[in-house]
Design an enzyme around this catalytic site. Structure first.
Site, PDB file in Angstrom:
ATOM      1  N   HIS A 118       0.814  -1.215   0.000  1.00  0.00           N
ATOM      2  CA  HIS A 118       0.000   0.000   0.000  1.00  0.00           C
ATOM      3  C   HIS A 118       0.849   1.266   0.000  1.00  0.00           C
ATOM      4  O   HIS A 118       1.864   1.354   0.672  1.00  0.00           O
ATOM      5  CB  HIS A 118      -1.049  -0.016   1.113  1.00  0.00           C
ATOM      6  CG  HIS A 118      -0.572   0.042   2.530  1.00  0.00           C
ATOM      7  ND1 HIS A 118      -0.394   1.224   3.195  1.00  0.00           N
ATOM      8  CD2 HIS A 118      -0.275  -0.932   3.435  1.00  0.00           C
ATOM      9  CE1 HIS A 118      -0.021   0.974   4.455  1.00  0.00           C
ATOM     10  NE2 HIS A 118       0.070  -0.324   4.621  1.00  0.00           N
ATOM     11  N   GLU A 130      -5.327   1.538   2.223  1.00  0.00           N
ATOM     12  CA  GLU A 130      -5.200   0.368   3.095  1.00  0.00           C
ATOM     13  C   GLU A 130      -5.472   0.740   4.540  1.00  0.00           C
ATOM     14  O   GLU A 130      -6.133   0.020   5.282  1.00  0.00           O
ATOM     15  CB  GLU A 130      -3.795  -0.253   2.972  1.00  0.00           C
ATOM     16  CG  GLU A 130      -3.642  -1.606   3.655  1.00  0.00           C
ATOM     17  CD  GLU A 130      -3.202  -1.554   5.120  1.00  0.00           C
ATOM     18  OE1 GLU A 130      -3.147  -2.612   5.755  1.00  0.00           O
ATOM     19  OE2 GLU A 130      -2.913  -0.443   5.649  1.00  0.00           O
ATOM     20  N   GLU A 131      -4.941   1.895   4.929  1.00  0.00           N
ATOM     21  CA  GLU A 131      -5.007   2.300   6.343  1.00  0.00           C
ATOM     22  C   GLU A 131      -6.423   2.615   6.804  1.00  0.00           C
ATOM     23  O   GLU A 131      -6.681   2.729   7.995  1.00  0.00           O
ATOM     24  CB  GLU A 131      -4.093   3.508   6.605  1.00  0.00           C
ATOM     25  CG  GLU A 131      -2.594   3.236   6.400  1.00  0.00           C
ATOM     26  CD  GLU A 131      -1.985   2.320   7.455  1.00  0.00           C
ATOM     27  OE1 GLU A 131      -2.694   1.928   8.401  1.00  0.00           O
ATOM     28  OE2 GLU A 131      -0.794   1.989   7.328  1.00  0.00           O
ATOM     29  N   ASP A 170       5.573   2.065   7.008  1.00  0.00           N
ATOM     30  CA  ASP A 170       4.273   1.426   6.765  1.00  0.00           C
ATOM     31  C   ASP A 170       3.546   2.248   5.716  1.00  0.00           C
ATOM     32  O   ASP A 170       2.974   3.278   6.043  1.00  0.00           O
ATOM     33  CB  ASP A 170       3.501   1.362   8.088  1.00  0.00           C
ATOM     34  CG  ASP A 170       2.123   0.762   7.943  1.00  0.00           C
ATOM     35  OD1 ASP A 170       1.815   0.214   6.884  1.00  0.00           O
ATOM     36  OD2 ASP A 170       1.339   0.869   8.918  1.00  0.00           O
ATOM     37  N   HIS A 191       3.223   3.087  13.174  1.00  0.00           N
ATOM     38  CA  HIS A 191       2.276   4.203  13.265  1.00  0.00           C
ATOM     39  C   HIS A 191       2.795   5.336  14.150  1.00  0.00           C
ATOM     40  O   HIS A 191       2.026   6.013  14.827  1.00  0.00           O
ATOM     41  CB  HIS A 191       0.886   3.738  13.699  1.00  0.00           C
ATOM     42  CG  HIS A 191       0.162   3.012  12.594  1.00  0.00           C
ATOM     43  ND1 HIS A 191      -1.200   2.864  12.565  1.00  0.00           N
ATOM     44  CD2 HIS A 191       0.623   2.402  11.467  1.00  0.00           C
ATOM     45  CE1 HIS A 191      -1.547   2.197  11.466  1.00  0.00           C
ATOM     46  NE2 HIS A 191      -0.445   1.889  10.790  1.00  0.00           N
TER      47      HIS A 191
HETATM   48 CO    CO Z   1      -0.459   0.713   8.917  1.00  0.00          CO
HETATM   49 ZN    ZN Z   2       0.657  -1.190   6.445  1.00  0.00          ZN
END
Ligand code: CO
Ligand code: ZN
Length: 362
Positions: free
Chosen positions: A93, A225-226, A195, A334
């Site tokens: 992603h 995605e998140e 990420d 995150h």
């Molecule tokens: Co994430």
């Molecule tokens: Zn991710």
């Protein structure tokens, strides 16, 4: 790790792209992918889909297409399915967590909502940037107790002194993401948006390094995605792959008094068994393990008890797709300082290359 790979990770992590506003990072990835694939397109939701036909040496009656590139003689056109090749969807992603402006007050302070899993205490002292380069810092109302820190009591200060001045730079609905340069710490790399730009970097490196493969490979850089695995869901439906593999980060259990978890930084690629979004196809998972063992690639098995990834959506597409995940272990997920190990990243790239060069059977 080669400096070239590190620079790739730097450029990808420093790019802007909160969920729903992935244009800038998508442009960057498209330019990186074009020399290594046969086709690049963007779908309705904004997923970037890069197609690479099967490449075989000495295919009877066809061109030996080992170095097939657009414009070069011998560009491969072999159909997936012929000679045991599969239609393989890879997904990483492009989007990152962030905030979205919900209100601008008379003094020019911004109130905001969140995009993905952002936590109040991880925002203190941090800076965000908007698509147009406007930088803001997080502030909060007077608190009697630090535990009272909630997003409702926080704001972003972009240096404006009135609503009108703020609106010259930022409008309601604009999104911002953390801004931080990548840093090296020993064999580790620290950046915001590891990420999942590290997954994007793995896919770009796989496209660069992949040799002959019987498979038709779709490198898909997904959106949103998140906020619920949304891009992967529609991309997988459109592509109808035979096999789907996501590359994303996973958490680790190797820091002081961490939650119990087997995965550690520096112990290799994590082959996912299960997370909250899917139970990986056991045959595919074992096939990835066998590939790692056969090529001496360090790997560890991953069970992530909270959180999910694109493979969860891809697996449930149409009548179901065998799906698996190769995860890059990552500390401090995150936050604006997500940390990965260079050796783990290399192991993930190598594992995916070897898997795609093999029959991918179970
Ligand atoms: Co994430
Ligand atoms: Zn991710």
């Amino acid at each position: 790790m080669k400096e070239e790979t590190r620079e790739l990770i730097r450029n990808l992590t420093e790019a802007f792209g909160p969920s729903g506003q992935e244009e800038q990072v998508r442009e960057l990835i498209a330019s990186l992918m074009r020399p290594h694939v046969d086709g690049v397109r963007t779908d309705a939701l904004g997923n970037l889909i890069c197609t690479r036909g099967a490449r075989r040496v000495g295919t009877a009656g066809g061109p030996a297409a080992t170095a097939g590139r657009p414009g070069a003689a011998g560009t491969a056109t072999a159909e997936a399915g012929a000679g045991g090749g599969k239609k393989v969807m890879l997904a990483a992603h492009m989007d990152e967590i962030g905030i979205i402006v919900t209100h601008i007050d008379d003094k020019g302070f911004l109130r905001f909502g969140t995009i993905g899993g952002v936590m109040p205490h991880r925002c203190l002292g941090q800076r965000v940037v908007f698509a147009n380069g406007t930088v803001g810092v997080f502030g909060h109302e007077k608190l009697d107790d630090p535990k009272d820190l909630k997003f409702e009591r926080m704001f972003v200060d972009i240096g404006a002194s009135s609503r009108a001045e703020a609106e010259e730079k930022v409008r309601i609905g604009d999104a911002a993401a953390f801004t931080r340069p990548l840093e090296r710490a020993g064999n580790r790399l620290v950046a915001k948006a590891m990420d999942d730009r590290i997954g994007c970097a793995v896919l770009v490196e796989v496209a660069r390094r992949l040799g002959t493969s019987p498979h038709e490979v779709y490198f898909v850089f997904t959106v949103q995605e998140e906020v619920g695995l949304r891009g992967a869901r529609t991309a997988a439906f459109g592509l109808a792959p035979d096999v789907a593999i996501a590359v994303d980060i996973t958490l680790t259990g190797d820091t002081p008094k961490a939650e119990t978890m087997e995965v550690s930084l520096g112990k290799g690629a994590a082959i996912k068994v299960k997370d909250a979004s899917l139970i990986c196809h056991p045959g595919l998972r074992r096939s990835l393990e066998e590939t790692a063992r056969a090529h001496g690639i360090a790997y560890q098995l991953e069970i992530l008890e909270r959180g999910g990834t694109d493979a969860g959506a891809m697996q449930l597409t149409r009548e179901g797709v065998p799906a698996g995940v190769i995860s890059v272990p990552c500390r401090y997920a995150h936050t604006p300082s997500e940390m990965v190990d260079e050796g783990d990243v290399e192991a993930c790239i190598e594992l995916l290359v070897k898997a795609l060069e093999g029959p991918l059977e179970w």
